[in-house]
Design a protein around this motif. Structure first.
Motif, PDB file in Angstrom:
ATOM      1  N   ARG A 441      -8.094 -32.489  -0.547  1.00 18.07           N
ATOM      2  CA  ARG A 441      -7.505 -31.464   0.322  1.00 18.07           C
ATOM      3  C   ARG A 441      -7.349 -31.979   1.747  1.00 18.07           C
ATOM      4  O   ARG A 441      -6.346 -31.703   2.415  1.00 18.07           O
ATOM      5  N   ASP A 480     -10.110 -28.957  -8.706  1.00 19.99           N
ATOM      6  CA  ASP A 480      -9.850 -27.882  -7.748  1.00 19.99           C
ATOM      7  C   ASP A 480     -10.628 -26.630  -8.126  1.00 19.99           C
ATOM      8  O   ASP A 480     -11.116 -26.491  -9.255  1.00 19.99           O
ATOM      9  N   LYS A 484     -11.181 -21.897  -3.262  1.00 23.04           N
ATOM     10  CA  LYS A 484     -10.268 -22.535  -2.312  1.00 23.04           C
ATOM     11  C   LYS A 484      -8.851 -21.991  -2.484  1.00 23.04           C
ATOM     12  O   LYS A 484      -8.144 -21.753  -1.506  1.00 23.04           O
ATOM     13  N   ARG A 487      -8.932 -18.608  -0.992  1.00 18.04           N
ATOM     14  CA  ARG A 487      -8.969 -18.700   0.467  1.00 18.04           C
ATOM     15  C   ARG A 487      -7.582 -18.990   1.019  1.00 18.04           C
ATOM     16  O   ARG A 487      -7.121 -18.352   1.969  1.00 18.04           O
TER      17      ARG A 487
END
Length: 795
Positions: A441, A480, A484, A487
């Motif tokens: 990321r 992943d 996230k 978010r």
């Protein structure tokens, strides 16, 4: 302040500091010896078999072509489900949350069972929208969806309370701070406390007890979460001058040491109003937390809170220009604040801790903090903040004694996997997934070249380990995490919502001005100067009031933006709607009806003129509205006739609604009767604003039906909000005196249901209106924000 209390607080902090120093010393030894290297190389070599795929040329091409972009929330979930990856994706995501936020061990059979239960439930909810192909319209995180979930759990009042609190907090975030970030952080903390509460109470509790515990968890989560925007972020943002910062910090410190919030003395800085609001809100939050602590836990809570605050203060006061901080001075506060924040989250729900929870939480905290600091290092550098990464960047070439924080990060990972979690394979899998995903990321965000520079700076010195990690960053799949994705989705949604809301408000303001400019009625030339004719003047007096003009605004948006009608061609319709609405207000205010003294911030018409003139002016405006409708010359006669017929029916229905209202004074209506009355009084006007342009555009009957359904619920929601504002609204904002319903002994949603019940009923109609929008084959952005405006307005 009591000297003994200060000594006790400082003594506890020193003990925590000693524990952190001991932990840091063990990590320091491992970094120096590089024991983590061989251990993690073996771990990664085993781990990569589940994450490095070998593809043929044709399958590689089709794979790249078909993979969804993880930035697209709905499309990515759909892709994961289609490829059979969703179960594993959710399993590692929920497992990580159980480990990070709940302090669980993943090897526990009980934890495995609970994780699977959450995964199954979440998968079911996520795939519902995929199966119905509703996409964003059935997003489980929309306001309507969240309220429906709150209804399932019997916590609608808590949800409404929280929405009001978040709105107030957001409106009080000063310039120089990020309101979106504050809101997001608050929501995250609340969610964390709710997770702890759900984990604590299990599935055995009754529905009534469950609702009560969730209500308490929401309020506790908000109370604790409030400290982030209004203590941590406020002090970091440099909104307060140095003197204010010192005074404010002393207030917080005194509260945590004494267990009592001191009175706010005279504030000498320029932020007095802000501090008075924050002091009031934080005092209420602190007292709520205290009220839910037992005698045996309140001391522990205050001690942990003091450690958290003091370690943050120690870090906050560091100066990046000071080149003499030791490794201990850099890292020990990080260990303290990162562990104590999670210990507080668990402690505020006043629950028993699992064996080893305190130890696991203490050792785990720095891992998460180092990962966050790595992701934010450039922003922190820009702000001049001292973190392990910013300090190393600035002084690594001058201070050979400084620990490389990236090496410490991997040392902490090795320590967690093998010493804290006893080499558990699932824990190893999840932590390495998270570590590689964090690097992926970061690389995606800063770009390949910048990423290479960063990795060169923070390389561990062992080329085999560095090469292996970077190879995983390039090639590893399935690392992943849902939190996230969520978010990112939340950030995108909040930004889009804010942008859309700003566009909505801009549109409303521009159109309001434009509509105001076309409402004035010219004087009738037939009357000479010797004959006084008050009607036109009285009509213009009423029209010049500070009206919201929602109805003609809705008509303009639907007609011009959605149906493509020419703006100039529907001007008469816009005037007719506002004339009709203003006429209804004139009649409504008469002594024979509501006997109101103010309207739109000015005296009512019958007080400026007299009752007879007011009655005639209302009748005049009603007829003027019909005249305007007959001037719709760019449409065929049958369509205009259909519109006028509909308008006449709508006006008649509004009169019936007002008559029911007048007849109900002193009587107790049923909810069904009240809904009908409010729809006829208010909902019909909303309906007309949507249906009239639809009639002119020859819209399909199914579309008109869906718009009517939306208007029904939106209109009632509008009236309920009016009833609530009549009880607790601000006269300076309302433009009329509150309390008129009680004075007139009128049946309202508040008198029938009470304030709490009225709010629930308003949100029920909000949800029904939002759900009705899903049946409308048009862009719904404006109507969505109109509905949000209706339930959130202050006047």
């Amino acid at each position: 302040m009591n000297e003994e209390l200060i000594k006790d607080a400082d003594a506890f902090y020193r003990l925590a500091e000693q524990k952190a120093a001991h932990y840091f010393e063990s990590l320091y030894i491992d970094v120096m010896k590089k024991t983590y290297v061989s251990t993690l190389i073996n771990d990664i070599q085993s781990w990569k078999h589940n994450h490095i795929r070998h593809y043929s040329l044709s399958s590689l091409f089709s794979r790249r072509k078909g993979k969804a972009d993880s930035k697209g929330y709905h499309s990515y979930i759909k892709w994961l489900d289609y490829t059979g990856k969703l179960d594993n994706y959710l399993d590692r995501s929920i497992s990580y949350i159980f480990m990070r936020d709940l302090g669980k061990t993943l090897e526990s059979p009980d934890t495995k069972t609970r994780v699977q239960r959450v995964v199954d439930n979440l998968k079911n909810r996520l795939t519902q929208s995929i199966e119905t192909d509703q996409g964003e319209k059935s997003d489980m995180f929309t306001m309507a969806s969240l309220y429906r979930k709150a209804q399932e759990d019997g916590i609608e009042s808590s949800f409404v309370w929280l929405l009001d609190k978040l709105k107030t907090v957001s409106s009080n975030i000063p310039e120089g701070m990020d309101a979106e970030h504050a809101q997001r952080k608050l929501i995250k903390i609340i969610a964390g406390v709710i997770m702890h509460q759900l984990e604590e109470m299990g599935d055995e509790v009754s529905s009534k007890e469950r609702s009560h515990k969730l209500d308490v968890a929401i309020r506790l989560g908000y109370s604790y979460g409030l400290t982030y925007p209004f203590i941590d972020d406020l002090l970091d943002a440099k909104v307060l001058c140095p003197e204010e910062e010192e005074q404010y910090s002393d207030l917080i410190r005194t509260t945590l040491i004494t267990g009592s919030v001191p009175e706010l003395e005279e504030w000498t800085g320029s932020n007095g109003d802000l501090i008075r609001y924050i002091h009031s809100e934080l005092r209420e939050a602190f007292e709520y937390i205290k009220g839910h602590q037992g005698q045996d836990t309140i001391k522990s809570f205050l001690q942990q809170a003091y450690v958290f605050f003091n370690s943050q203060e120690v870090d906050r006061l560091k100066d990046l220009s000071n080149s003499n901080y030791t490794n201990e001075e850099i890292y020990i506060p990080v260990i303290l604040k990162s562990s104590s924040s999670r210990l507080i989250t668990r402690s505020i729900i006043n629950t028993t801790e699992d064996e080893g929870f305190d130890s696991r939480t203490f050792y785990y905290g720095i891992y998460n903090q180092l990962a966050d600091d790595f992701a934010d290092m450039f922003d922190d550098m820009k702000d001049g903040a001292v973190t392990p990464y910013t300090y190393f960047i600035k002084y690594h070439d001058k201070r050979s004694d400084l620990i490389n924080p990236f090496e410490l990060y991997w040392t902490v990972i090795s320590n967690l996997i093998h010493r804290v979690y006893n080499s558990d394979s699932k824990t190893c899998e999840v932590i390495l997934d998270r570590a590689i995903n964090g690097l992926k990321r970061f690389k995606e965000r800063v770009g390949t070249e910048k990423y290479k520079e960063v990795m060169k700076l923070f390389a561990s010195g062992n080329s085999n380990f560095n090469d292996l990690v970077q190879n995983m960053v390039r090639k590893a799949d399935d690392v992943d995490f849902f939190d996230k994705l969520l978010r990112d989705h939340m950030i995108t949604s909040l930004r889009n919502e804010r942008k859309e809301q700003e566009e909505f408000l801009d549109t409303v303001e521009i159109l309001r001005k434009d509509i105001n400019s076309i409402l004035n009625i010219p004087k009738d030339e037939k009357f000479s100067l010797s004959i006084k004719e008050p009607i036109v003047g009285a009509a213009n007096y009423s029209l010049e009031g500070d009206g919201k003009r929602l109805r003609p605004i809705m008509t303009w948006v639907m007609g011009v933006k959605e149906y493509g009608l020419k703006e100039s061609s529907i001007e008469p319709l816009l005037r007719s709607l506002e004339y009709m609405h203003t006429a209804s207000l004139i009649f409504d205010d008469l002594p024979s009806q509501d006997n109101a003294s103010t309207r739109r911030g000015r005296k009512t018409l019958h007080q400026v003129y007299n009752t007879a003139v007011a009655e005639l002016t209302g009748l005049f405006l009603t007829q003027k509205a019909i005249e305007e409708q007959s001037c719709l010359e760019n449409f065929d006669a049958k369509t205009v006739l259909k519109l006028i017929k509909y308008s006449a029916q709508m006006t008649g229905d509004m009169c019936k609604g007002q008559a029911i209202d007048l007849d109900s004074k002193g009587k107790q209506l049923t909810l069904q009767q009240l809904n009908m009355m409010c729809f006829y009084k208010t909902g019909k006007a909303f309906e007309a604003s949507l249906i009239m342009p639809a009639i002119l555009a020859n819209a399909k009957e199914s579309e008109i039906k869906a718009l009517k359904k939306f208007a029904y619920h939106a209109g009632i929601a509008f009236q309920i909000k009016d009833d609530i504002l009549d009880v607790e609204g601000d006269q300076s904002l309302l433009g009329k005196s509150p309390g008129k319903d009680a004075e007139n002994n009128s049946s309202t949603f508040v008198t029938i249901l009470g304030l709490d019940g009225a709010r629930k009923e308003m949100w029920e109609h909000y949800c029904l209106a939002m759900e009705a929008l899903q049946e409308v084959p048009l862009k719904i952005t404006f109507l969505k924000h109109l509905l949000n405006y209706i339930v959130n307005r202050d006047y």
